[in-house]
Write a protein that holds these residues in place. Structure first.
Motif, PDB file in Angstrom:
ATOM      1  N   CYS A   1       0.834  -1.197   0.000  1.00  0.00           N
ATOM      2  CA  CYS A   1       0.000   0.000   0.000  1.00  0.00           C
ATOM      3  C   CYS A   1       0.869   1.247   0.000  1.00  0.00           C
ATOM      4  CB  CYS A   1      -0.942  -0.002   1.200  1.00  0.00           C
ATOM      5  SG  CYS A   1      -0.094  -0.018   2.805  1.00  0.00           S
ATOM      6  N   SER A   2       0.239   2.373  -0.210  1.00  0.00           N
ATOM      7  CA  SER A   2       0.956   3.645  -0.225  1.00  0.00           C
ATOM      8  C   SER A   2       1.155   4.136   1.210  1.00  0.00           C
ATOM      9  CB  SER A   2       0.160   4.685  -1.013  1.00  0.00           C
ATOM     10  OG  SER A   2      -1.025   5.017  -0.303  1.00  0.00           O
ATOM     11  N   GLU A   3       1.988   5.151   1.335  1.00  0.00           N
ATOM     12  CA  GLU A   3       2.215   5.741   2.658  1.00  0.00           C
ATOM     13  C   GLU A   3       0.916   6.305   3.225  1.00  0.00           C
ATOM     14  OE1 GLU A   3       5.108   9.013   4.884  1.00  0.00           O
ATOM     15  OE2 GLU A   3       5.199   8.808   2.709  1.00  0.00           O
ATOM     16  N   ALA A   4       0.125   6.964   2.375  1.00  0.00           N
ATOM     17  CA  ALA A   4      -1.143   7.541   2.832  1.00  0.00           C
ATOM     18  C   ALA A   4      -2.103   6.444   3.304  1.00  0.00           C
ATOM     19  CB  ALA A   4      -1.785   8.347   1.712  1.00  0.00           C
ATOM     20  N   GLN A   5      -2.174   5.332   2.565  1.00  0.00           N
ATOM     21  CA  GLN A   5      -3.028   4.218   2.987  1.00  0.00           C
ATOM     22  C   GLN A   5      -2.540   3.646   4.311  1.00  0.00           C
ATOM     23  OE1 GLN A   5      -2.482   2.011  -0.718  1.00  0.00           O
ATOM     24  NE2 GLN A   5      -4.718   1.944  -0.977  1.00  0.00           N
ATOM     25  N   HIS A   6      -1.223   3.537   4.454  1.00  0.00           N
ATOM     26  CA  HIS A   6      -0.649   3.009   5.689  1.00  0.00           C
ATOM     27  C   HIS A   6      -0.973   3.922   6.869  1.00  0.00           C
ATOM     28  CE1 HIS A   6       2.546   2.087   8.638  1.00  0.00           C
ATOM     29  NE2 HIS A   6       2.297   0.849   8.246  1.00  0.00           N
ATOM     30  N   ASP A   7      -0.828   5.219   6.666  1.00  0.00           N
ATOM     31  CA  ASP A   7      -1.147   6.174   7.736  1.00  0.00           C
ATOM     32  C   ASP A   7      -2.616   6.080   8.122  1.00  0.00           C
ATOM     33  OD1 ASP A   7       1.478   6.988   7.660  1.00  0.00           O
ATOM     34  OD2 ASP A   7       1.084   8.875   6.596  1.00  0.00           O
ATOM     35  N   GLY A   8      -3.485   5.920   7.120  1.00  0.00           N
ATOM     36  CA  GLY A   8      -4.907   5.765   7.394  1.00  0.00           C
ATOM     37  C   GLY A   8      -5.201   4.496   8.178  1.00  0.00           C
ATOM     38  N   MET A   9      -4.508   3.404   7.838  1.00  0.00           N
ATOM     39  CA  MET A   9      -4.687   2.141   8.543  1.00  0.00           C
ATOM     40  C   MET A   9      -4.256   2.274  10.001  1.00  0.00           C
ATOM     41  SD  MET A   9      -2.665  -1.468   8.068  1.00  0.00           S
ATOM     42  CE  MET A   9      -1.237  -0.732   8.855  1.00  0.00           C
ATOM     43  N   VAL A  10      -3.110   2.921  10.239  1.00  0.00           N
ATOM     44  CA  VAL A  10      -2.611   3.109  11.609  1.00  0.00           C
ATOM     45  C   VAL A  10      -3.608   3.933  12.419  1.00  0.00           C
ATOM     46  CG1 VAL A  10      -0.797   4.197  12.988  1.00  0.00           C
ATOM     47  CG2 VAL A  10      -0.180   2.804  11.004  1.00  0.00           C
ATOM     48  N   ALA A  11      -4.157   4.995  11.814  1.00  0.00           N
ATOM     49  CA  ALA A  11      -5.137   5.836  12.509  1.00  0.00           C
ATOM     50  C   ALA A  11      -6.393   5.037  12.860  1.00  0.00           C
ATOM     51  CB  ALA A  11      -5.501   7.048  11.653  1.00  0.00           C
ATOM     52  N   LYS A  12      -6.856   4.187  11.928  1.00  0.00           N
ATOM     53  CA  LYS A  12      -8.033   3.351  12.208  1.00  0.00           C
ATOM     54  C   LYS A  12      -7.748   2.348  13.317  1.00  0.00           C
ATOM     55  CE  LYS A  12     -11.622   4.250   9.558  1.00  0.00           C
ATOM     56  NZ  LYS A  12     -12.933   4.558  10.109  1.00  0.00           N
ATOM     57  N   ASP A  13      -6.562   1.729  13.285  1.00  0.00           N
ATOM     58  CA  ASP A  13      -6.196   0.775  14.332  1.00  0.00           C
ATOM     59  C   ASP A  13      -6.207   1.453  15.701  1.00  0.00           C
ATOM     60  OD1 ASP A  13      -5.912  -1.218  12.458  1.00  0.00           O
ATOM     61  OD2 ASP A  13      -3.710  -1.170  12.429  1.00  0.00           O
ATOM     62  N   GLU A  14      -5.674   2.666  15.757  1.00  0.00           N
ATOM     63  CA  GLU A  14      -5.657   3.409  17.021  1.00  0.00           C
ATOM     64  C   GLU A  14      -7.073   3.734  17.482  1.00  0.00           C
ATOM     65  OE1 GLU A  14      -3.114   6.724  16.134  1.00  0.00           O
ATOM     66  OE2 GLU A  14      -1.275   5.535  16.367  1.00  0.00           O
ATOM     67  N   LEU A  15      -7.951   4.091  16.537  1.00  0.00           N
ATOM     68  CA  LEU A  15      -9.338   4.403  16.875  1.00  0.00           C
ATOM     69  C   LEU A  15     -10.054   3.176  17.428  1.00  0.00           C
ATOM     70  CD1 LEU A  15     -11.761   6.353  16.855  1.00  0.00           C
ATOM     71  CD2 LEU A  15     -12.188   5.625  14.486  1.00  0.00           C
ATOM     72  N   TYR A  16      -9.883   2.022  16.776  1.00  0.00           N
ATOM     73  CA  TYR A  16     -10.525   0.797  17.271  1.00  0.00           C
ATOM     74  C   TYR A  16      -9.962   0.381  18.635  1.00  0.00           C
ATOM     75  CZ  TYR A  16     -13.179  -0.116  13.005  1.00  0.00           C
ATOM     76  OH  TYR A  16     -14.072  -0.047  11.962  1.00  0.00           O
ATOM     77  N   ALA A  17      -8.671   0.563  18.848  1.00  0.00           N
ATOM     78  CA  ALA A  17      -8.083   0.241  20.154  1.00  0.00           C
ATOM     79  C   ALA A  17      -8.671   1.152  21.228  1.00  0.00           C
ATOM     80  CB  ALA A  17      -6.560   0.376  20.094  1.00  0.00           C
TER      81      ALA A  17
END
Length: 195
Positions: A49-65
């Protein structure tokens, strides 16, 4: 004796001089772009994935946690209150973890427990949390399916056994309220098990 044309000799000499005098530098190779790996929001296999997609994934993971931590804090407070037999006013933990219709519904349950002198004893056997990507309600920023197996929880009325709980699954919605993530609503149904 073989004679070469002078022009050819001079051209060859000039090429030799140019080759000897020109510094040889390696052709710069572009540095490889950083490689990113992402996991789908609902889980599954990783993909490039792209850097932007990766950053979005990390933000979602943090939100779910964060949503899971909010739910677990509410869950422990809910059990404590039901063991006590309800409360008349929202506790600080309830105010920190719930809002809107979810808080009102919880307070209605606690009022019912107080009115009918009900309590619970025992412990839920399983709490299973699953992400619900794309689900939203009333401005929620995250949704989770939460299954609680309460079949081992016993209800007491006036201190005497009065039945057992059930297993239930709720689609639970979280929103930012005054800067804090809180549970704002849930739609539930009884199930046979939390598998």
């Amino acid at each position: 004796m073989l004679h070469r044309p002078r022009r050819l000799v001079f051209t060859a000499a000039a090429l030799c001089l140019l080759a000897a005098c020109t510094p040889t530098s390696p052709t710069p190779t572009p540095s490889p772009a950083p490689s990113y790996r992402c996991t789908p929001e609902a889980g599954g296999d990783e993909f490039d994935c792209s850097e932007a997609q990766h950053d979005g994934m990390v933000a979602k993971d943090e939100l779910y946690a964060e949503a899971e931590a909010v739910y677990r804090r509410f869950y422990e407070e809910n059990l404590r209150i039901l063991r006590l037999g309800g409360v008349a006013e929202p506790t600080p933990v309830l105010l920190a973890t719930t809002s809107g219709s979810y808080l009102r519904d919880a307070m209605d349950t606690y009022a019912y427990f107080r009115k009918h002198q009900l309590q619970i004893q025992g412990e839920d056997r399983a709490v299973v949390l699953t992400r619900l990507p794309g689900k939203s309600r009333q401005g929620s920023v995250a949704a989770m399916s939460i299954c609680v197996d309460g079949r081992s929880v016993q209800f007491l009325k006036d201190g005497k056994p009065d039945g057992y709980g059930s297993a239930a699954v709720d689609e639970t919605y979280f929103a930012r309220v005054d800067g804090a993530l809180k549970i704002i609503g849930a739609d539930g149904k009884d199930v046979t098990t939390c598998a």
